[in-house]
Every structure is written in C-alpha cells, then in structure tokens.
Design a protein around this motif. Structure first.
Motif, PDB file in Angstrom:
ATOM      1  N   PRO A 154       4.656   6.071   5.749  1.00  0.00           N
ATOM      2  CA  PRO A 154       5.080   7.451   6.001  1.00  0.00           C
ATOM      3  C   PRO A 154       4.327   8.040   7.181  1.00  0.00           C
ATOM      4  CG  PRO A 154       3.770   7.301   3.973  1.00  0.00           C
ATOM      5  CD  PRO A 154       3.992   5.908   4.446  1.00  0.00           C
ATOM      6  N   LYS A 155       5.029   8.833   7.993  1.00  0.00           N
ATOM      7  CA  LYS A 155       4.352   9.496   9.112  1.00  0.00           C
ATOM      8  C   LYS A 155       3.446  10.599   8.577  1.00  0.00           C
ATOM      9  CE  LYS A 155       7.381   8.490  12.973  1.00  0.00           C
ATOM     10  NZ  LYS A 155       8.266   9.017  14.031  1.00  0.00           N
ATOM     11  N   SER A 156       2.554  11.087   9.438  1.00  0.00           N
ATOM     12  CA  SER A 156       1.534  12.049   8.989  1.00  0.00           C
ATOM     13  C   SER A 156       2.137  13.367   8.526  1.00  0.00           C
ATOM     14  CB  SER A 156       0.538  12.308  10.121  1.00  0.00           C
ATOM     15  OG  SER A 156       1.222  12.845  11.228  1.00  0.00           O
ATOM     16  N   THR A 157       3.388  13.640   8.901  1.00  0.00           N
ATOM     17  CA  THR A 157       4.025  14.894   8.495  1.00  0.00           C
ATOM     18  C   THR A 157       4.373  14.914   7.005  1.00  0.00           C
ATOM     19  OG1 THR A 157       6.072  13.891   9.267  1.00  0.00           O
ATOM     20  CG2 THR A 157       5.026  15.475  10.739  1.00  0.00           C
ATOM     21  N   ALA A 158       4.347  13.760   6.347  1.00  0.00           N
ATOM     22  CA  ALA A 158       4.792  13.680   4.952  1.00  0.00           C
ATOM     23  C   ALA A 158       3.934  14.546   4.027  1.00  0.00           C
ATOM     24  CB  ALA A 158       4.766  12.219   4.482  1.00  0.00           C
ATOM     25  N   ALA A 159       2.612  14.546   4.235  1.00  0.00           N
ATOM     26  CA  ALA A 159       1.713  15.252   3.314  1.00  0.00           C
ATOM     27  C   ALA A 159       2.008  16.744   3.281  1.00  0.00           C
ATOM     28  CB  ALA A 159       0.258  15.010   3.717  1.00  0.00           C
ATOM     29  N   ALA A 160       2.224  17.350   4.455  1.00  0.00           N
ATOM     30  CA  ALA A 160       2.476  18.790   4.501  1.00  0.00           C
ATOM     31  C   ALA A 160       3.854  19.127   3.926  1.00  0.00           C
ATOM     32  CB  ALA A 160       2.362  19.298   5.933  1.00  0.00           C
ATOM     33  N   LEU A 161       4.847  18.271   4.178  1.00  0.00           N
ATOM     34  CA  LEU A 161       6.185  18.529   3.626  1.00  0.00           C
ATOM     35  C   LEU A 161       6.145  18.478   2.100  1.00  0.00           C
ATOM     36  CD1 LEU A 161       8.598  16.488   5.943  1.00  0.00           C
ATOM     37  CD2 LEU A 161       8.363  18.965   5.811  1.00  0.00           C
ATOM     38  N   GLY A 206       1.793  13.292  -3.469  1.00  0.00           N
ATOM     39  CA  GLY A 206       2.356  14.318  -4.343  1.00  0.00           C
ATOM     40  C   GLY A 206       3.823  14.173  -4.690  1.00  0.00           C
ATOM     41  N   ALA A 207       4.444  13.054  -4.343  1.00  0.00           N
ATOM     42  CA  ALA A 207       5.858  12.866  -4.690  1.00  0.00           C
ATOM     43  C   ALA A 207       5.985  12.543  -6.179  1.00  0.00           C
ATOM     44  CB  ALA A 207       6.464  11.745  -3.848  1.00  0.00           C
ATOM     45  N   ALA A 208       6.711  13.388  -6.929  1.00  0.00           N
ATOM     46  CA  ALA A 208       6.937  13.113  -8.353  1.00  0.00           C
ATOM     47  C   ALA A 208       8.019  12.056  -8.519  1.00  0.00           C
ATOM     48  CB  ALA A 208       7.341  14.401  -9.066  1.00  0.00           C
ATOM     49  N   HIS A 209       8.978  12.064  -7.600  1.00  0.00           N
ATOM     50  CA  HIS A 209      10.048  11.064  -7.571  1.00  0.00           C
ATOM     51  C   HIS A 209      10.116  10.501  -6.154  1.00  0.00           C
ATOM     52  CE1 HIS A 209      11.871  12.557 -11.389  1.00  0.00           C
ATOM     53  NE2 HIS A 209      11.380  13.708 -10.947  1.00  0.00           N
ATOM     54  N   VAL A 210      10.489   9.232  -6.071  1.00  0.00           N
ATOM     55  CA  VAL A 210      10.718   8.620  -4.757  1.00  0.00           C
ATOM     56  C   VAL A 210      12.113   8.006  -4.785  1.00  0.00           C
ATOM     57  CG1 VAL A 210       9.979   6.897  -3.085  1.00  0.00           C
ATOM     58  CG2 VAL A 210       8.267   8.146  -4.425  1.00  0.00           C
ATOM     59  N   TYR A 211      12.946   8.447  -3.860  1.00  0.00           N
ATOM     60  CA  TYR A 211      14.323   7.964  -3.768  1.00  0.00           C
ATOM     61  C   TYR A 211      14.395   7.071  -2.540  1.00  0.00           C
ATOM     62  CZ  TYR A 211      19.473   8.395  -3.760  1.00  0.00           C
ATOM     63  OH  TYR A 211      20.837   8.165  -3.798  1.00  0.00           O
ATOM     64  N   LEU A 212      14.431   5.771  -2.774  1.00  0.00           N
ATOM     65  CA  LEU A 212      14.439   4.810  -1.672  1.00  0.00           C
ATOM     66  C   LEU A 212      15.877   4.400  -1.381  1.00  0.00           C
ATOM     67  CD1 LEU A 212      11.466   2.468  -2.662  1.00  0.00           C
ATOM     68  CD2 LEU A 212      11.489   4.257  -0.892  1.00  0.00           C
TER      69      LEU A 212
END
Ligand code: FAD
Length: 326
Positions: A16-23, A55-61
């Motif tokens: 994941p790119k660094s923007t993932a944490a803030a999103l 912090g992702a409760a669900h991951v939709y791949l």
C-alpha cells in the motif's frame, strides 16, 4: 455509522502507498473502514496483511489480470462492486491523479457525487450526515460540503488528515474477480517508473518540505535548498518563479498550478509568498520562512520567520542541525 470504503493505491511491489494510513484513519472517524484494493490474481495476501495494522476492518481484494493495462478501470469496477457488497454510502480515495480519475468515473457508474480535495471529514451535529471540509482560496478559508442522496465519493488531500485508525488484528478478507465490463476506459500500452533522481521523500505527501524560490538566484545556488532538505530528511519543492527560471523541473512546483502539500513542516527559502504559492502549502502544520524582505507576504502565514539572506542564514542552520544530530 456504516461501512466506509477506502481505495488503496499500491506501489510497484504491491504494497500500500503511504496515503493508505490517513485514508483509513479518516474513514475510522466516520464509520468502519473497508479497504478496497486491486491486485494481480493470487498476489493480494501480503497486501491484506499490511492493511489490518493500518486499521482496515475488512479488506476487499479485487483480482484482475489486466489491471496494469487499464487506466483505473479495475478500480472503478472494484469500488462499484464493493459499494453493493458492503452497502456503503461513502467512498474515500486519495486526491491524486490516478484516484481522482477513478472518483469521477465511479460517480457516473454508481450514481454518486464527488467532494474534491478534502482536508477532513466529520459528522454533522445530529450525527446523521457526513460533512466534508475543504481548504479554499489559498488556504484562507475552510468550506464544508455534503452530498444529498446517492453515493458520496471524497478525494482526500494527501498529508491533510492526522487521524490514524486503531490496528485491526485479522481483518475479514474477501477476494473476488473484478468486473470491468461496466466501465470501459483508456488502455495502457507502456508504462515505466520515472527513475528516482534522489533518495529524498516524494513531494506529495511528504512530512517535511523545503522549498526554494527566485531568491536563490540560480540553479547552482538552489543546491542550498537541497542541502537543507537533506539535513532535515525533507522533500524539495519550489515556487513557480524558480521553476520558470530553470532552477528545478516543473514537478517540484508547489502551488495552485503545482503540487498541494500539507506537511508537518514547510520551509520557504527566498519565496515571496504569492497567493498562488500559498494555495499549495498554507495548510502545512508549521511554516518557517527565510526572506530578506521583512514585508514579504510569506511572513503573514509563517509560524517562524527569519528576516535575512538565505546564503547567510541557511548554512548556519544546516551546521546547527548537523551539530545537534551529532
Ligand atoms: P518572487 O516573487 O520574485 O520572490 C522572491 C523572494 O525572494 C522575494 O520575496 C525576495 O525578497 C526574496 N529574496 C531574494 N533574494 C533573497 C535572499 N538572498 N535571501 C532571502 N530572500 C531573498 N507560483 C507558485 O509558486 N506556484 C504556483 O503554483 C503558481 N501558480 C500560478 C498560477 C497563475 C495563474 C499565476 C498567474 C501565477 C502563479 N504563480 C505560482 C506565480 C506567483 O504569482 C508568483 O509569481 C511566484 O510564486 C513567485 O515566486 P517567488 O516567490 O519565488 O519569486
């Protein structure tokens, strides 16, 4: 509080790119974060493992064998499917070129509206509607918007959200084949990563930025900006006048017609602080300006200002930083 979809941009290695944490952090403030990512078939396991701690409760791949050759099409299809799967009313994406394109196309495909370039999201006083905050007019005003009816798609300015979601141990992962038939788009025939010029952080989303303006006087002198950036571990930016003067490439330009940044620290060297420059940096958490003109507009927004010659002040600053570092 419902499920909030977050589009995860991935780097060339699939991380994941660094923007993932803030999103994901922004999503957690208004609901349950659901990370949506497009992966090559069979390659999503590592990605899912990295999204739980963010912090992702669900991951939709959404697996696609052709995503690399389609400009955003798989992401549009994945989000449209995930909206149904998770009964989501809100989608957060990064305000980057790639994700902005996805946002617009998703709005058409899924029947929604885009709230662009957000710097925050919150619930209204009744706790019913999500309100999106935007920094406008060069950061002088904050406006708010919402979407009445339909899907709300928010593009979030990188670096603008401090909130971070609590880590989730073992998020629920769903792997599907993405349908792209509903959203035909441009095809990528050839792509290559731009060779990294330096080991410095990328300007967009950097925690610290040191920018230089026309006050540096020449391309050779601009090295001073780079030296200070390196001593701080910062990205390098520039004003348009510095770009137009040929000191640095256009990709360094901060401002209305360049990159918007919201770092923890923004240092402006020999930059007057024109409104068009401020538009791209005024939301920085701490602004430091060094300018020999005490009336330069940059001082109106600076937290710390030094009236002085950059060629006198900056070398001393670098020496002091290096001395303290030991
Ligand atoms: P100047 O305004 O020339 O300022 C140089 C500063 O350096 C002065 O304040 C001077 O006092 C100081 N200085 C000189 N020598 C020294 C020294 N030795 N030590 C310390 N200080 C010194 N600009 C952007 O930056 N980004 C944009 O995206 C952008 N978009 C624009 C879009 C439009 C449509 C338009 C019309 C303009 C745009 N501009 C943009 C240009 C903007 O209006 C300014 O012209 C530009 O930002 C000025 O750059 P500057 O501050 O480096 O140069």
């Amino acid at each position: 509080m419902g499920n909030i979809l977050v589009l995860i941009e991935t780097a060339g290695d699939g991380a994941p790119k660094s923007t993932a944490a803030a999103l994901l952090g922004a999503a957690a403030t208004i609901g349950t974060p659901v990370a949506v990512a497009v992966t090559t078939p069979g390659q999503g396991g590592d990605l899912a493992a990295q999204l739980g701690p963010l912090g992702a409760a669900h991951v939709y791949l959404a697996e696609s064998g052709t995503a690399a050759a389609e400009l955003g099409t798989a992401q549009v299809g994945a989000l449209a499917d995930a909206v149904q799967e998770y009964s989501a009313r809100i989608v957060l994406v990064s305000n980057t070129n790639d994700s902005r394109t996805v946002a617009g196309r998703l709005a058409i495909v899924a029947g929604g509206s885009v709230a662009a370039d957000a710097v925050g999201v919150r619930y209204d006083e009744e706790g019913q509607e999500v309100i999106v905050q935007h920094s406008v007019f060069g950061g002088d005003f904050t406006t708010e918007s919402t979407v009445e009816g339909g899907l709300m798609i928010v593009t979030v300015r990188p670096g603008s959200v401090d909130a971070r979601a609590e880590a989730v141990v073992g998020p629920q992962v769903k792997t599907v084949a993405v349908s792209t038939a509903a959203a035909p788009g441009a095809r990528i025939d050839y792509a290559a990563d731009a060779p990294a010029q330096t080991g410095r952080p990328v300007l967009r989303g950097a925690q610290a930025v040191v920018s230089g303006g026309r006050g540096l006087g020449s391309k050779e002198n601009f090295a001073l900006v780079e030296q200070l950036a390196d001593s701080l571990g910062a990205a390098v930016g520039a004003s348009r006048a510095a770009v137009d003067s040929g000191y640095v490439p256009q990709s360094y330009q901060v401002g209305q017609t360049g990159v918007s940044v919201t770092p923890q620290l923004y240092v402006a060297l020999g930059i007057s602080g024109a409104i068009q420059h401020r538009a791209g940096m005024q939301t920085a958490k701490t602004i430091v300006a060094i300018n020999k003109d005490e009336d330069a507009p940059i001082f109106e927004i600076a937290d710390f200002g030094v009236v002085g010659d950059v060629f006198t002040v900056v070398p001393q600053l670098i020496d002091e930083i290096n001395a303290r570092r030991g």
